[in-house]
Design an enzyme around this catalytic site. Sequence first.
Site, PDB file in Angstrom:
ATOM      1  N   GLU A  59      -1.336   7.021   3.010  1.00 22.47           N
ATOM      2  CA  GLU A  59      -1.682   7.055   4.435  1.00 22.47           C
ATOM      3  C   GLU A  59      -0.448   6.895   5.328  1.00 22.47           C
ATOM      4  O   GLU A  59      -0.536   7.081   6.538  1.00 22.47           O
ATOM      5  CB  GLU A  59      -2.748   5.994   4.766  1.00 22.47           C
ATOM      6  CG  GLU A  59      -2.274   4.545   4.811  1.00 22.47           C
ATOM      7  CD  GLU A  59      -2.214   3.867   3.447  1.00 22.47           C
ATOM      8  OE1 GLU A  59      -2.234   4.563   2.411  1.00 22.47           O
ATOM      9  OE2 GLU A  59      -2.123   2.616   3.421  1.00 22.47           O
ATOM     10  N   HIS A  65       1.308   4.011  -0.746  1.00 24.65           N
ATOM     11  CA  HIS A  65       0.473   4.240   0.438  1.00 24.65           C
ATOM     12  C   HIS A  65       0.531   5.700   0.901  1.00 24.65           C
ATOM     13  O   HIS A  65       1.401   6.049   1.711  1.00 24.65           O
ATOM     14  CB  HIS A  65       0.960   3.352   1.593  1.00 24.65           C
ATOM     15  CG  HIS A  65       0.741   1.897   1.364  1.00 24.65           C
ATOM     16  ND1 HIS A  65      -0.422   1.256   1.716  1.00 24.65           N
ATOM     17  CD2 HIS A  65       1.529   0.967   0.799  1.00 24.65           C
ATOM     18  CE1 HIS A  65      -0.338  -0.023   1.392  1.00 24.65           C
ATOM     19  NE2 HIS A  65       0.834  -0.221   0.834  1.00 24.65           N
ATOM     20  N   CYS A  96      -3.156  -0.007  -2.804  1.00 26.09           N
ATOM     21  CA  CYS A  96      -2.317  -1.205  -2.846  1.00 26.09           C
ATOM     22  C   CYS A  96      -3.185  -2.455  -3.020  1.00 26.09           C
ATOM     23  O   CYS A  96      -3.763  -2.640  -4.082  1.00 26.09           O
ATOM     24  CB  CYS A  96      -1.423  -1.254  -1.614  1.00 26.09           C
ATOM     25  SG  CYS A  96       0.060  -2.234  -1.909  1.00 26.09           S
TER      26      CYS A  96
END
EC number: 6.3.5.3
Length: 232
Positions: free
Chosen positions: A206, A204, A87
């Site tokens: 994560e 994302h 990002c």
Amino acid sequence: MKAAIILFPGTNRERDMALALQRATGHRPPLLWHRDTELPSGLDLVVLPGGFSYGDYLRCGAMAAQSPIMQAVKEFAAKGGHVLGVCNGFQMLVEAGLLPGALLRNASLRFLSMDCHMRVERADTPYTSRFQRGQVFRATMAHGDGNYFADAATLDRLEGDGLVALRYATPSGEVTEAANRNGSARSIAGILSPNLRVLGLMPHPENQVDPEIDGTDGLPLFESLAGSFAAA
Ligand SMILES: NC(=O)CC[C@H](N)C(=O)O
């Protein structure tokens, strides 16, 4: 795998990134401050996490790309080090010239905070070896400037050299205009450097590394990395 995460003023995803790496490797990576000028020795992976570095004034990532640590990151990449930018981190990688193109304002001119799906375009990279080619996984997008742009010659080169890692797609793997919410050229969600060691992506991964929170769709990316260093 020895990883480190770089923190810039306005970064906000460093803890999630640290947890994702910890889940894959068993240990928590250190945070480095952007004013540092050196990376720890013996590092395998540098991560530029998401956020709003310098408040997104100027262009997203443009000021962070000038931070003192970025010179060391460029040297690390030039020597074959692995660098992951997510990002705002992807925006920094293009602003720093480590990946081609630019991230423009989303086509809708709105900040997009929603789930998306990405199709894995190749599974023979350090970031994708634990996926199957063509596999679709879910991730969260949360950005105002995620509309990947490059000129036609650059896009053709990325495609021709197999450097498009991830494309926005439907859950069943079709690349459609509707699945490409930010309007990215050729539905590009993530690209690789020619040596496959630098990856930038807008969504994302994560966010999805814990079965008790939002599933583990993103975990294979971190496990791929951990696995490629374990095998080395
Ligand atoms: N989550 C993020 O990293 C957002 C990146 C950047 N601030 C944007 O809005 O595009």
